[in-house]
Design an enzyme around this catalytic site. Structure first.
Site, mmCIF file in Angstrom:
data_model
loop_
_atom_site.group_PDB
_atom_site.id
_atom_site.type_symbol
_atom_site.label_atom_id
_atom_site.label_comp_id
_atom_site.label_asym_id
_atom_site.label_seq_id
_atom_site.Cartn_x
_atom_site.Cartn_y
_atom_site.Cartn_z
ATOM 1 N N ASP A 425 0.827 -1.285 -0.027
ATOM 2 C CA ASP A 425 -0.019 -0.048 -0.135
ATOM 3 C C ASP A 425 0.967 1.114 -0.132
ATOM 4 O OD1 ASP A 425 -2.439 1.627 0.712
ATOM 5 O OD2 ASP A 425 -1.662 1.844 2.657
ATOM 6 N N THR A 427 0.288 4.970 1.326
ATOM 7 C CA THR A 427 0.060 5.507 2.348
ATOM 8 C C THR A 427 0.519 4.670 3.506
ATOM 9 O OG1 THR A 427 -1.563 6.780 1.162
ATOM 10 C CG2 THR A 427 -1.202 7.691 3.615
ATOM 11 N N ASP A 624 -1.397 -0.896 6.090
ATOM 12 C CA ASP A 624 -1.634 -0.189 7.393
ATOM 13 C C ASP A 624 -2.720 -0.058 7.775
ATOM 14 O OD1 ASP A 624 -1.634 2.188 5.961
ATOM 15 O OD2 ASP A 624 -0.798 3.144 7.376
#
Length: 736
Positions: A425, A427, A624
């Site tokens: 991912d 960000t 996250d």
């Protein structure tokens, strides 16, 4: 137990329709809670009983906010406490004669001692050990022999024989009597075995109950009530479950959006980071869609409910996480595979042992026959196999933790060394996850400090994260921040106000166009900044362009080094993000990432992982956010950033404490060392069982006079892990 490519593996192990129907006892149209086995998904039942294949407790298929049914854990814990307390006196009475300097016969006469053993052992065996007999019987009835078959047989035979020997010693021939003419009893073996197995069950159930906690936390993100706007214009707070499609709901500033819907009135910026992982709120106006459990900013909205209950995106993500977590459970537990062949063989060996000792053994022949048959059943219980993997995992987990890598289970360690594709991912994984001021550009007649000072002074009145980044940037550079007046926020465009006697505006091109501010001179620079993955905003003073401020989510300092190290390991890296194509490509090119999928919605992430598994084989996913949870659960190995959400960490098999991708390289090296160690442990466990059974059967007796009593066999079974532990501890010295 090694899984070659997972998609092939799953297909081969898929149960047949007939087998599925045999174990699926849920009637058609049933709407209550359905329970299933984590190891055998074909087992489905309306009762939270135990699995007919492996004896494991069943778990609910759907996750709800109601308290976990902890009744099995409470029940097993109660049974264990009773067993532990009552087994101690049984053990002392039976083994007292072996304690140096203690004359047990003088303290408790032999006959009374036997009756006391019976009184203490009976509740242990018949009450504490009852679930094992039930599971053992079911394993025989369904012809799925497992470890409970051996436990039930061993404990049952030792206990029933001892009862008869206590109550009717006269019916036993001399071949059952010892040197003092007494018939031997084995209550202590039965009681101690039950206590040891119960301890293992309590530990397993505790571990399993904690895995649902974060999924529940995810469900808990939804607000409990919603403010409904009635047709007569009145408003009332109603429970979330009473909301129906088409209801109009008011969402006040700072409140959570109750359900998925469409804005019909008002405008605001909504923080969708809990779903998209993107830190920058999304502007919403009439006609825009909003998602339940996201947080409303400073404006007020009226929305029309479009998806409620289990149809909302949050509910679907929860269900996807629960299903993917279950589907990743190993298709077949190694202990059960072994038990399928091992148990019938052991029972056969026990019968042969009984016959051989009964016919050819020394006096008391029948007592020897029974003791050795029970010892065979007990020592053969494949507990050493069960310990072989967890011991290495425990040591590897400790070793990993010291290097900033937390492993959740054996499967994650086992799979990691086979990973050939890593999906990341953007960000919070590659980047810091919070925007900071990156650049200030001044137009003619202005300097950078002036532009930043005006922008920061104005943004002080805004609650937008980009505003916070600009104010922080000005403070870091010691730029003076002045007071503002006449502040106005234009939803989706920017902010305006007065600083001193100057009219200042800060926002996107749409705001500049509305204020008729020419932006041509700065347009090219703004586009360059966007191509570098930054959010560029125009600053205008008294209707003239003053400059640009650019805010971005910076790439972590360790990311480039981590990607280089992963490429050296032969891993292909793919970025999967909800961010725009331009920003994602800019970051990917700078870091040398192999492939990019941008603008991917949370529910599409897991689907993308699934398609990569079919084309690329072994896929690990690093993320996250809550939006990453289904994808983390779907990947063969889920890797969560320790700086992210609890739900991401629960869905992942591995957590990188510092959120540093270099930890994946360390984790991979540790994975290789651990799997080598586990294979060595399994070898020790197999050797132990292979040698233990013939010794318990008495093959050494004719040559060396060596016999194993059932309690020694039970102790050997429980403590055979010494070699396994010693070997597992070697992992501490591995360099990663």
């Amino acid at each position: 137990m090694s899984h070659e490519h997972c998609h092939h593996d799953n297909q081969q192990n898929e149960p047949t329709d007939a087998e599925s129907r045999k174990f699926d006892t849920v009637p058609q149209g049933y709407t209550g809670t359905v329970y299933t086995c984590p190891m055998h998904p074909q087992v489905r039942s309306t009762d939270p009983e135990s699995c007919p294949i492996c004896g494991m407790g069943l778990e609910p298929e759907t996750v709800s906010l109601e308290d976990d049914d902890q009744s099995e854990l409470r029940d097993m814990r109660r049974r264990f406490h009773v067993a532990a307390v009552l087994s101690v006196p049984v053990l002392i009475l039976a083994m007292g004669k072996y304690i140096p300097g203690v004359d047990m016969e003088a303290l408790v006469p032999h006959r009374i001692g036997i009756w006391l053993e019976l009184i203490f052992a009976t509740p242990v065996v018949l009450w504490s050990g009852w679930p094992f007999f039930v599971r053992g019987w079911r394993s025989v009835a369904t012809r799925n022999l497992n470890m409970f078959t051996l436990i039930g047989l061993g404990v049952g035979v030792a206990y029933v024989y001892s009862i008869i020997a206590t109550m009717f010693p006269e019916i036993f021939p001399d071949s059952f009597r010892g040197d003092r003419g007494a018939v031997g009893v084995y209550f202590e073996a039965a009681a101690v075995i039950v206590t040891l197995i119960l301890l293992g069950q309590v530990m397993e159930l505790k571990a399993r109950s904690s895995t649902n906690a974060a999924i529940k936390a995810l469900l808990g993100l939804a607000p409990k009530t919603a403010r409904r706007v009635n047709s007569d214009g009145s408003e009332e707070d109603v429970p979330l479950e009473d909301i129906k499609l088409g209801d109009r709901l008011r969402v006040r500033p700072g409140e959570k959006v109750p359900v998925d819907g469409r804005v019909v009135e008002g405008g605001s910026s909504v923080d969708e980071s809990m779903l998209t992982g993107e830190p920058i709120p999304v502007e919403k106006g009439e006609g825009d869609k909003v998602i339940g459990a996201t947080v409303n900013g400073t404006g007020s909205l009226v929305i029309e409910a479009m998806r409620v209950g289990s149809d909302t995106m949050l509910a679907q993500i929860v269900q996807m996480v629960a299903e993917a977590s279950r589907s990743r459970a190993p298709i077949q537990n190694l202990v059960d595979v072994v038990a399928g062949y091992f148990v019938p063989a052991v029972v056969l060996v026990a019968i042969i042992t009984f016959i051989v000792w009964g016919v050819w053994g020394p006096e008391p022949a029948m007592a020897y026959a029974l003791i050795n048959a029970v010892a065979v059943l007990i020592i053969a219980c494949p507990c050493a196999l069960g310990l072989a993997t967890p011991m290495s995992i425990m040591v590897a987990s400790g070793k990993g933790a010291s290097a900033g890598v937390l492993f959740k289970n054996a499967e994650a360690i086992q799979m990691l060394r086979q990973v050939d594709t890593l999906v990341v991912d953007k960000t919070g994984t590659l980047t810091e996850g919070r925007p900071i001021l990156q650049e200030v550009v001044a137009a003619g007649g202005f300097d950078e400090e002036q532009v930043l000072g005006l922008a920061a002074s104005l943004e002080r009145g805004s609650e937008h994260p980009l505003a916070a980044a600009i104010v922080q940037g000005a403070e870091d550079r010691d730029v003076a921040i002045n007071r503002y007046t006449d502040f106005a926020s234009v939803t989706g465009k920017g902010v305006m106000g007065r600083i001193g006697d100057r009219k200042v505006a800060l926002g996107n091109k749409a705001l500049m166009d509305a204020l008729e501010v020419p932006t041509e001179a700065l347009a090219e620079q703004a586009e360059t900044l966007r191509a570098e993955g930054r959010t560029a905003m125009f600053v205008a003073v008294d209707g003239k362009p003053a400059g640009l401020v650019a805010v971005a989510d910076p790439v972590k300092q360790t990311t480039a080094e981590a990607i280089e190290a992963l490429h050296k390991e032969g891993i292909r890296i793919v970025m999967l993000t909800g961010d725009s194509e331009t920003t994602a490509r800019a970051v990917a090119e700078r870091l040398g990432i192999d492939d990019v999928f941008a603008g991917v919605l949370p529910d599409e992430k897991a689907e993308k992982i699934r398609s990569l598994q079919f084309t690329d084989g072994f896929v690990a996913m690093a993320g996250d956010g809550i939006n990453d949870a289904p994808a983390l659960a779907q990947a063969q190995v889920g890797i969560a950033m320790g700086t992210g959400t609890d739900v991401a960490m629960e869905s992942a098999g591995i957590t990188l404490v510092k959120g540093d991708l270099r930890g994946i390289v360390r984790a991979r090296r540790l994975s290789r060392a651990t799997m080598r160690n586990i294979k060595q442990n399994l070898f020790f466990a197999f050797i132990y069982n292979s040698l233990g059974v013939p010794v318990a059967a008495g093959v050494l007796y004719p040559f060396f006079g060596i016999l194993l009593s059932p309690i020694i066999a039970a102790a050997a079974m429980s403590f055979s892990s010494v070699s396994v532990i010693a070997n597992a501890l070697r992992l501490r010295r591995v360099t990663i």
